[in-house]
Design a protein around this motif. Structure first.
Motif, mmCIF file in Angstrom:
data_model
loop_
_atom_site.group_PDB
_atom_site.id
_atom_site.type_symbol
_atom_site.label_atom_id
_atom_site.label_comp_id
_atom_site.label_asym_id
_atom_site.label_seq_id
_atom_site.Cartn_x
_atom_site.Cartn_y
_atom_site.Cartn_z
ATOM 1 N N PRO A 176 0.668 -1.243 -0.048
ATOM 2 C CA PRO A 176 -0.169 -0.009 0.165
ATOM 3 C C PRO A 176 0.912 1.179 0.038
ATOM 4 O O PRO A 176 2.077 1.276 0.494
ATOM 5 C CB PRO A 176 -0.762 -0.009 1.429
ATOM 6 C CG PRO A 176 0.091 -0.949 2.345
ATOM 7 C CD PRO A 176 0.961 -1.787 1.434
ATOM 8 N N THR A 177 0.256 2.359 -0.622
ATOM 9 C CA THR A 177 0.954 3.538 -0.440
ATOM 10 C C THR A 177 0.462 4.494 0.759
ATOM 11 O O THR A 177 -0.380 3.982 1.452
ATOM 12 C CB THR A 177 0.796 4.554 -1.661
ATOM 13 O OG1 THR A 177 -0.620 4.809 -1.709
ATOM 14 C CG2 THR A 177 1.061 3.697 -2.896
ATOM 15 N N GLU A 178 1.131 5.499 1.191
ATOM 16 C CA GLU A 178 0.904 6.365 2.351
ATOM 17 C C GLU A 178 -0.394 6.805 2.001
ATOM 18 O O GLU A 178 -1.132 6.799 2.917
ATOM 19 C CB GLU A 178 2.001 7.473 2.315
ATOM 20 C CG GLU A 178 1.987 8.324 3.510
ATOM 21 C CD GLU A 178 2.782 9.463 3.597
ATOM 22 O OE1 GLU A 178 3.181 9.602 4.740
ATOM 23 O OE2 GLU A 178 3.085 10.147 2.537
ATOM 24 N N ASN A 237 -0.130 14.038 -0.296
ATOM 25 C CA ASN A 237 -0.218 14.153 -1.776
ATOM 26 C C ASN A 237 0.741 15.144 -2.364
ATOM 27 O O ASN A 237 1.352 14.903 -3.516
ATOM 28 C CB ASN A 237 -1.488 14.345 -2.306
ATOM 29 C CG ASN A 237 -2.167 12.978 -2.106
ATOM 30 O OD1 ASN A 237 -1.725 11.895 -2.147
ATOM 31 N ND2 ASN A 237 -3.687 12.945 -1.963
ATOM 32 N N ALA A 247 4.274 13.825 -2.443
ATOM 33 C CA ALA A 247 4.466 12.946 -3.474
ATOM 34 C C ALA A 247 4.515 13.622 -4.729
ATOM 35 O O ALA A 247 5.332 13.228 -5.598
ATOM 36 C CB ALA A 247 3.529 11.907 -3.445
ATOM 37 N N LEU A 253 6.820 1.592 4.567
ATOM 38 C CA LEU A 253 6.507 3.028 4.467
ATOM 39 C C LEU A 253 7.130 3.915 5.284
ATOM 40 O O LEU A 253 7.673 5.070 4.828
ATOM 41 C CB LEU A 253 5.069 3.558 4.255
ATOM 42 C CG LEU A 253 4.252 2.718 3.377
ATOM 43 C CD1 LEU A 253 2.602 2.914 3.571
ATOM 44 C CD2 LEU A 253 4.594 3.139 1.806
ATOM 45 N N SER A 309 6.225 6.289 7.467
ATOM 46 C CA SER A 309 5.762 7.519 7.368
ATOM 47 C C SER A 309 5.127 7.922 9.077
ATOM 48 O O SER A 309 4.652 7.348 9.905
ATOM 49 C CB SER A 309 4.542 7.434 6.603
ATOM 50 O OG SER A 309 3.613 8.485 6.688
#
Length: 321
Positions: free
Chosen positions: A15-17, A69, A72, A159, A161
């Motif tokens: 999965p992405t952040e 976002n 990114a 990730l 994060s």
């Protein structure tokens, strides 16, 4: 290598952040809605507070998603972010501690407000409560919170994060709080029809006050970290690492000294290194200086879009101060 073989090597769980935060926001909205509805139906201010707290947490998660976002998109290599880069040449890392700090203050403030209401309600004789509905809500919320904490922690192993780490802490905190509510509501249901039934109206405000006392200091750690990053407090571990690398470069290449300036802002690491060369050194080509910069950059490590590294060489110490 053919496409099926490439797909076989790609981990299914990647999965992405932004994806993790989106799922967390949806789950938070569900928990908040359940809390407000069941809190009003059961007459429990503790449950209403839990729902409103989740709503505030979800709102800050939306802001965190927007910041993630932005970062990114800024780090993207395509031409679509060119205008963004031109407007914000220093990046968006500074937004991370601002969001984390505001989140912590908001959640701590909500706990203080709810604590004052709980004390007032307790002094007014408590309030009646529908324990059956309260137990259904608490059990469902504990399960959702634990599931989301497990999901976020697993995703964040890769990730790393700060946003997801704080989100996981929020879900674990929510699970612990709601578990305490569940225990209290079960006890309240058990004493109905007994000599201790007179305690029932005091259970909800007492539990709410206790929950607020537990919740209040937890976000303050994130606030302290955010303030350190906003104020550009030098991170000790990173500074020691940069000093060690710079010292080895000075000894190996014959510089007379160096100056290092280090800060951590969100996920960004900002490093400025100035090496002081002796006067009268033989001239070097730009390619040779660039090769030395590459050597120093590799020794520092962490070469990623989140590293802001500046390396300069001078014979004048004033340029390094």
């Amino acid at each position: 290598m053919d496409a099926p073989a490439e797909r076989a090597k790609t981990p299914w769980y990647a999965p992405t952040e932004a994806g993790v935060l989106r799922i967390s926001i949806i789950a938070t909205a569900v928990v908040a809605a359940l809390g407000i509805v069941f809190g009003l139906l059961s007459g429990s201010y503790a449950i209403v507070f839990d729902g409103v707290y989740s709503l505030a947490d979800g709102a800050t998660s939306v802001v965190a998603l927007l910041v993630a976002n932005l970062i990114a998109n800024y780090n993207a290599s395509d031409a679509s972010n060119r205008r963004l880069v031109e407007k914000f040449t220093m990046g968006f890392w500074h937004l991370e501690p601002m969001v984390l700090g505001a989140t912590g203050l908001l959640l701590s403030g909500a706990a203080v407000y709810a604590f004052i209401n709980a004390v007032g309600s307790f002094m007014a004789g408590g309030r009646p409560l529908q324990f059956g509905q309260a137990i259904v809500y608490a059990a469902a919320t504990v399960l959702i919170s634990l599931a989301m904490a497990w999901y976020g922690r697993r995703a964040n192993r890769r990730l790393r994060s700060d946003f997801i780490a704080m989100d996981v802490r929020g879900w674990l905190m929510s699970a612990a709080i709601t578990a305490a509510l569940l225990v209290a509501f079960v006890i309240g249901l058990a004493i109905q029809g007994t000599a201790l039934e007179w305690i029932s109206p005091y259970i909800d405000p007492a539990v709410l006050a206790l929950v607020c006392l537990v919740v209040f200091p937890i976000p303050l750690g994130a606030v302290r970290q955010a303030l350190e990053e906003i104020l550009l407090v030098t991170p000790t571990e990173l500074k020691q690492h940069v000093d060690r690398v710079a010292g080895e470069v000075v000894a190996r290449h014959g510089f007379t000294g160096y100056r290092a300036y280090v800060a951590k802002v969100g996920r960004g690491r900002q490093i400025e290194l100035y090496f002081i060369a002796p006067s009268g050194w033989p001239a070097r080509t730009l390619e040779e200086w660039d090769a030395l910069r590459d050597e120093i950059g590799e020794a520092i490590g962490g070469d990623s879009p989140d590293r802001w590294l500046t390396i300069a060489f001078t014979t004048d110490r004033e340029w390094a101060e």
